[in-house]
Design a protein around this motif. Structure first.
Motif, PDB file in Angstrom:
ATOM      1  N   GLY A  13       0.830  -1.196   0.000  1.00 51.15           N
ATOM      2  CA  GLY A  13       0.000   0.000   0.000  1.00 51.15           C
ATOM      3  C   GLY A  13       0.856   1.233   0.000  1.00 51.15           C
ATOM      4  N   LEU A  14       0.209   2.346  -0.106  1.00 51.50           N
ATOM      5  CA  LEU A  14       0.921   3.618  -0.028  1.00 51.50           C
ATOM      6  C   LEU A  14       0.090   4.610   0.750  1.00 51.50           C
ATOM      7  CD1 LEU A  14      -0.319   5.841  -2.312  1.00 51.50           C
ATOM      8  CD2 LEU A  14       0.618   4.094  -3.783  1.00 51.50           C
ATOM      9  N   ILE A  15       0.743   5.597   1.290  1.00 55.72           N
ATOM     10  CA  ILE A  15       0.050   6.631   2.054  1.00 55.72           C
ATOM     11  C   ILE A  15      -0.210   7.807   1.116  1.00 55.72           C
ATOM     12  CG2 ILE A  15       0.269   8.280   3.947  1.00 55.72           C
ATOM     13  CD1 ILE A  15       1.812   6.131   5.470  1.00 55.72           C
ATOM     14  N   ILE A  16      -1.458   8.231   1.067  1.00 56.96           N
ATOM     15  CA  ILE A  16      -1.843   9.368   0.229  1.00 56.96           C
ATOM     16  C   ILE A  16      -1.886  10.597   1.137  1.00 56.96           C
ATOM     17  CG2 ILE A  16      -3.624  10.314  -1.274  1.00 56.96           C
ATOM     18  CD1 ILE A  16      -4.550   7.390  -1.739  1.00 56.96           C
ATOM     19  N   PRO A  17      -1.170  11.641   0.782  1.00 54.09           N
ATOM     20  CA  PRO A  17      -1.168  12.849   1.616  1.00 54.09           C
ATOM     21  C   PRO A  17      -2.579  13.414   1.789  1.00 54.09           C
ATOM     22  CG  PRO A  17       0.564  12.962  -0.031  1.00 54.09           C
ATOM     23  CD  PRO A  17      -0.276  11.772  -0.375  1.00 54.09           C
ATOM     24  N   LEU A  24      -9.271  16.087  -3.766  1.00 56.04           N
ATOM     25  CA  LEU A  24     -10.066  15.177  -4.585  1.00 56.04           C
ATOM     26  C   LEU A  24     -11.384  14.787  -3.926  1.00 56.04           C
ATOM     27  CD1 LEU A  24      -7.198  12.864  -5.829  1.00 56.04           C
ATOM     28  CD2 LEU A  24      -8.439  14.567  -7.153  1.00 56.04           C
ATOM     29  N   GLN A  25     -11.592  15.244  -2.706  1.00 56.59           N
ATOM     30  CA  GLN A  25     -12.789  14.930  -1.928  1.00 56.59           C
ATOM     31  C   GLN A  25     -12.970  13.421  -1.772  1.00 56.59           C
ATOM     32  OE1 GLN A  25     -15.969  17.091  -3.836  1.00 56.59           O
ATOM     33  NE2 GLN A  25     -15.200  19.045  -3.114  1.00 56.59           N
ATOM     34  N   ILE A  26     -11.869  12.742  -1.476  1.00 53.25           N
ATOM     35  CA  ILE A  26     -11.895  11.302  -1.232  1.00 53.25           C
ATOM     36  C   ILE A  26     -12.119  11.077   0.251  1.00 53.25           C
ATOM     37  CG2 ILE A  26     -10.507   9.200  -1.223  1.00 53.25           C
ATOM     38  CD1 ILE A  26      -9.115  10.216  -3.728  1.00 53.25           C
ATOM     39  N   GLU A  27     -13.113  10.253   0.576  1.00 56.01           N
ATOM     40  CA  GLU A  27     -13.385   9.959   1.975  1.00 56.01           C
ATOM     41  C   GLU A  27     -13.005   8.515   2.302  1.00 56.01           C
ATOM     42  OE1 GLU A  27     -17.102  11.302   3.438  1.00 56.01           O
ATOM     43  OE2 GLU A  27     -16.963  13.200   2.370  1.00 56.01           O
ATOM     44  N   ASN A  28     -13.745   7.547   1.788  1.00 54.04           N
ATOM     45  CA  ASN A  28     -13.467   6.160   2.134  1.00 54.04           C
ATOM     46  C   ASN A  28     -13.229   5.272   0.921  1.00 54.04           C
ATOM     47  OD1 ASN A  28     -13.730   6.526   4.936  1.00 54.04           O
ATOM     48  ND2 ASN A  28     -15.941   6.460   4.761  1.00 54.04           N
ATOM     49  N   GLU A  29     -14.080   5.364  -0.074  1.00 53.43           N
ATOM     50  CA  GLU A  29     -13.976   4.462  -1.213  1.00 53.43           C
ATOM     51  C   GLU A  29     -13.322   5.148  -2.400  1.00 53.43           C
ATOM     52  OE1 GLU A  29     -18.003   3.124  -1.981  1.00 53.43           O
ATOM     53  OE2 GLU A  29     -17.478   1.198  -1.098  1.00 53.43           O
ATOM     54  N   VAL A  30     -12.512   4.371  -3.112  1.00 50.47           N
ATOM     55  CA  VAL A  30     -11.909   4.831  -4.360  1.00 50.47           C
ATOM     56  C   VAL A  30     -12.046   3.721  -5.386  1.00 50.47           C
ATOM     57  CG1 VAL A  30     -10.240   6.409  -3.307  1.00 50.47           C
ATOM     58  CG2 VAL A  30      -9.614   4.039  -3.711  1.00 50.47           C
ATOM     59  N   GLU A  31     -11.990   4.101  -6.642  1.00 52.42           N
ATOM     60  CA  GLU A  31     -12.003   3.135  -7.730  1.00 52.42           C
ATOM     61  C   GLU A  31     -10.597   3.091  -8.314  1.00 52.42           C
ATOM     62  OE1 GLU A  31     -14.304   2.319 -11.957  1.00 52.42           O
ATOM     63  OE2 GLU A  31     -14.850   4.044 -10.747  1.00 52.42           O
ATOM     64  N   LEU A  32     -10.049   1.875  -8.456  1.00 56.01           N
ATOM     65  CA  LEU A  32      -8.742   1.703  -9.060  1.00 56.01           C
ATOM     66  C   LEU A  32      -8.937   1.253 -10.497  1.00 56.01           C
ATOM     67  CD1 LEU A  32      -6.777  -0.161  -6.255  1.00 56.01           C
ATOM     68  CD2 LEU A  32      -6.594   2.231  -6.904  1.00 56.01           C
ATOM     69  N   GLY A  37      -1.083   0.778 -18.709  1.00 59.58           N
ATOM     70  CA  GLY A  37       0.066   0.698 -17.822  1.00 59.58           C
ATOM     71  C   GLY A  37       0.113   1.760 -16.746  1.00 59.58           C
ATOM     72  N   VAL A  38      -0.984   2.492 -16.582  1.00 57.86           N
ATOM     73  CA  VAL A  38      -1.056   3.544 -15.564  1.00 57.86           C
ATOM     74  C   VAL A  38      -2.156   3.184 -14.576  1.00 57.86           C
ATOM     75  CG1 VAL A  38      -1.551   5.980 -15.166  1.00 57.86           C
ATOM     76  CG2 VAL A  38      -0.270   5.296 -17.192  1.00 57.86           C
ATOM     77  N   LEU A  39      -1.852   3.296 -13.296  1.00 57.62           N
ATOM     78  CA  LEU A  39      -2.845   3.050 -12.255  1.00 57.62           C
ATOM     79  C   LEU A  39      -3.526   4.365 -11.910  1.00 57.62           C
ATOM     80  CD1 LEU A  39      -4.119   1.085 -10.214  1.00 57.62           C
ATOM     81  CD2 LEU A  39      -2.276   1.698  -8.643  1.00 57.62           C
ATOM     82  N   LEU A  40      -4.837   4.424 -12.115  1.00 59.47           N
ATOM     83  CA  LEU A  40      -5.620   5.626 -11.815  1.00 59.47           C
ATOM     84  C   LEU A  40      -6.409   5.401 -10.537  1.00 59.47           C
ATOM     85  CD1 LEU A  40      -7.052   6.325 -15.379  1.00 59.47           C
ATOM     86  CD2 LEU A  40      -5.149   7.479 -14.277  1.00 59.47           C
ATOM     87  N   LEU A  41      -6.443   6.388  -9.719  1.00 64.56           N
ATOM     88  CA  LEU A  41      -7.197   6.370  -8.468  1.00 64.56           C
ATOM     89  C   LEU A  41      -8.298   7.409  -8.608  1.00 64.56           C
ATOM     90  CD1 LEU A  41      -7.037   5.294  -5.466  1.00 64.56           C
ATOM     91  CD2 LEU A  41      -5.931   7.463  -4.988  1.00 64.56           C
ATOM     92  N   LYS A  42      -9.552   6.962  -8.520  1.00 67.06           N
ATOM     93  CA  LYS A  42     -10.681   7.857  -8.768  1.00 67.06           C
ATOM     94  C   LYS A  42     -11.631   7.838  -7.579  1.00 67.06           C
ATOM     95  CE  LYS A  42     -14.386   8.245 -12.144  1.00 67.06           C
ATOM     96  NZ  LYS A  42     -14.996   7.626 -13.325  1.00 67.06           N
TER      97      LYS A  42
END
Length: 79
Positions: A13-17, A24-32, A37-42
């Motif tokens: 895993g990694l820590i997101i600042p 990005l208004q990310i609270e709990n769930e994200v879509e990978l 060849g690029v990993l997108l976090l939405k």
């Protein structure tokens, strides 16, 4: 920004600042998404979120208010 993957059980895993999460208004769930060849976090937003923000029912227009009745429609029907 460079970061290091960390071992979490059998995964990594990694820590997101927090500044990124807030922007990005990310609270709990994200879509990978893996794309070319690029990993997108939405961020996942609930369906129809914000549809009624700023809604004012007083500004609604009656959809049939401009229809005019024709004289032919006023005749009695015969069956």
């Amino acid at each position: 920004m460079l970061t290091t993957l960390r071992k979490i059980g059998n995964s990594r895993g990694l820590i997101i600042p927090s500044a990124f999460l807030e922007q990005l208004q990310i609270e709990n769930e994200v879509e990978l998404i893996l794309e070319d060849g690029v990993l997108l976090l939405k961020p996942v937003t609930p369906l129809r979120q914000g549809w009624f923000e700023g809604y004012d029912p007083a500004k609604d227009i009656e959809p049939l208010s401009e229809l005019q009745e024709l004289e032919s429609e006023q005749e009695d029907w015969e069956w």
